[in-house]
Design an enzyme around this catalytic site. Structure first.
Site, PDB file in Angstrom:
ATOM      1  N   SER A 252       0.849  -1.184   0.000  1.00  0.00           N
ATOM      2  CA  SER A 252       0.000   0.000   0.000  1.00  0.00           C
ATOM      3  C   SER A 252       0.886   1.236   0.000  1.00  0.00           C
ATOM      4  CB  SER A 252      -0.892   0.010   1.237  1.00  0.00           C
ATOM      5  OG  SER A 252      -0.101   0.308   2.368  1.00  0.00           O
ATOM      6  N   LYS A 253       0.251   2.345  -0.102  1.00  0.00           N
ATOM      7  CA  LYS A 253       0.966   3.613  -0.183  1.00  0.00           C
ATOM      8  C   LYS A 253       1.932   3.767   1.010  1.00  0.00           C
ATOM      9  CE  LYS A 253       1.747   7.162  -2.526  1.00  0.00           C
ATOM     10  NZ  LYS A 253       2.511   6.976  -3.692  1.00  0.00           N
ATOM     11  N   ARG A 254       1.536   3.165   2.134  1.00  0.00           N
ATOM     12  CA  ARG A 254       2.391   3.281   3.326  1.00  0.00           C
ATOM     13  C   ARG A 254       3.765   2.636   3.125  1.00  0.00           C
ATOM     14  NH1 ARG A 254      -0.148   0.454   7.549  1.00  0.00           N
ATOM     15  NH2 ARG A 254      -1.947   0.275   6.180  1.00  0.00           N
TER      16      ARG A 254
END
Ligand code: GLU
Length: 487
Positions: A252-254
């Site tokens: 994910s973007k994280r």
């Protein structure tokens, strides 16, 4: 059979690594089989889709050199290739399904549907539409229309059917029709839903293989039912595994950069990204890890696509990129490095003098083995540019305290001033001479010179640093060191 495959992104954001992998696998499968690769746009989410995203996705594909034979901006016999330009066609197919009784109009309101969902959930059943509007008569429909209700069109899901999906990656996957519930295929504003539009597109574009992310596996039974209802054979499916981060979670973007553009902006090479994503789920039969796009097209096969999740390992990407950086010409790398150097305001972006261009090429040659992506050139520029060294700390500061250091720097200054042309070769000779003349081991000469010039114990070779700094900067840096630490 002529192989026809497609990549059908929703233009709601940039091209992500997962999307790029789907595009690549389709592209490779087409190339391998001398088939056709199509790119189209699933832009029916009117709120979230934009032409800008579409443009960005296409640009990212082009950057990766994943070219399509048919589709948006390229054209072809099966266009238009944007779903919002195909609404008439979906209407035709909707009418077919309505006429054959495979679909029906549903007038239920959001509140009614919510009540049904809650009732089912309370009974511990899967919330789904139970078919209240399945049997509406023409009169009942007319009455509901008079109330001003706008219907959706639902697909009539057959009871008790085992839906088989022969998947090239996962084998035979079976879903039960009972859990599905009649689903919406056209919304009340006349816009088709994904599961319906994608089937119409795949049929009308004569798609033979659907290669896409595993997250669509659960949609596939809904699509298969539509193929059956329309009397069209379904394409071959190949659902490729999820991409996980190194901790085993969904990427994910994280986890940092997930979009292709992020890597482009950091100075990764497109061939490295292609090579890396090809290995996310596909495994070559031999030991070789490096593949160009053409090589991949020769060796790619769906039966070497794994159903276990792929792991996105940034170190592996850096390793692959490092390989391609080493393979690239200094001219190409210089061109790619320019935006980062430009950020520092060191060289003009355009119209560099021959001397500046030479400096740039030599700079790239000096560091190309030390970087894993081109934006890292910024971390090296201080070694080669400007007349002030970084401030030495810790061990580096200790080096400057050596009793031989003043005489080393004095002699070094004399030598560089007396050298007609500072080149890698002359610098090597000059440093050697110094060790002889001062009767010192190399370390006692090279280290103080290195620290005096750069403030650092480690870094690129002195014989690269010194010519690139040039006499003026070299003398400036020595003077700064002497003034700050030796007086
Ligand atoms: N628009 C869908 C996506 O971006 C396409 C799915 C498909 O290939 O059927 O995931």
């Amino acid at each position: 059979m002529k192989i026809r495959v497609r990549f059908a992104p929703s233009p709601t954001g940039p091209l992500h690594i997962g999307g790029a992998r789907s595009a690549l696998f389709n592209y490779l499968w087409a190339r391998k089989n001398k088939g056709t690769f199509i790119v189209r746009s699933e832009d029916t989410d009117l709120e979230r889709s934009s032409r800008e995203s579409e443009h960005n996705i296409l640009e990212a594909l082009r950057w990766l050199n994943i070219q399509w034979d048919e589709g948006i901006e390229v054209g072809g016999e099966h266009g238009p290739y944007r779903q919002t330009d195909r609404l008439g066609l979906y209407r035709e197919y909707t009418d077919k399904l309505l006429a054959s009784g495979h679909a029906y109009y549903c007038y239920c309101t959001e509140e009614e549907l919510e009540q049904e969902r809650q009732a089912l959930t309370a009974k511990g059943e899967t919330p789904r539409y139970l078919g209240k509007c399945r049997q509406l008569s023409a009169e009942q429909r007319a009455a509901l229309e008079v109330e001003g209700r706008k219907p959706v069109v639902r697909f009539r899901v057959p009871d008790g059917q085992a839906i088989h999906i022969p998947d090239q990656v996962r084998g035979d996957v079976v879903f039960e029709s009972n859990g599905i519930g009649d689903y919406v295929i056209v919304k009340s504003d006349g816009i088709p839903t994904y599961n319906f539009a994608v089937v119409v597109d795949d049929i009308s574009m004569a798609i033979t293989h659907v290669i896409r992310g595993e997250e669509h596996l659960s949609n596939t039974p809904r699509q298969v039912l539509i193929y059956e209802a329309l009397g069209s054979p379904a394409p071959q499916f190949a659902h490729i595994s999820l991409i996980l981060n190194t901790e085993g979670g969904k990427m994910s973007k994280r986890d940092g950069d997930t979009a292709v553009i992020d890597y482009q902006q950091k100075g990764y090479l497109p061939e490295a990204i292609v090579n890396f994503i090809a290995l996310l789920g596909w495994a070559p039969s031999g030991e070789e890890e490096f593949y160009t796009l053409d090589e991949l097209a020769n060796v790619f096969s769906l039966d070497r696509v794994s159903k276990s999740p792929a792991v996105f390992d940034r170190h592996k990407l850096d390793y692959i990129n490092t390989h391609y950086i080493k393979e690239s010409s200094a001219e190409r790398l210089a061109e790619l490095a320019l935006p980062y150097i430009d950020e520092l305001g060191i060289l003009p972006y355009e119209e560099r003098s021959a001397e500046q261009q030479q400096w740039l090429i030599s700079f790239i040659n000096a560091i190309s083995e030390k970087i894993s992506h081109l934006s890292e050139v910024k971390d090296f520029i201080h070694y080669f540019h400007g007349d002030i060294p970084l401030e030495p700390e810790g061990e580096a500061l200790e080096v400057l305290k050596g009793e031989q250091v003043p005489s080393v720097l004095t002699l070094f200054r004399e030598k560089v001033q007396g050298t007609e042309l500072l080149s890698g070769e002359t610098v090597k000779v000059l440093l050697k001479q110094m060790t002889k003349e001062l009767k010192l081991g190399g370390k006692f000469v090279y280290m103080p010179v290195r620290v005096a010039l750069t403030g650092q114990m480690h870094g690129p070779e002195l014989y690269d640093i010194i010519p690139l700094l040039g006499l003026k900067n070299v003398l400036g840096r020595i003077a700064v060191t002497e003034a700050r630490y030796l007086s």
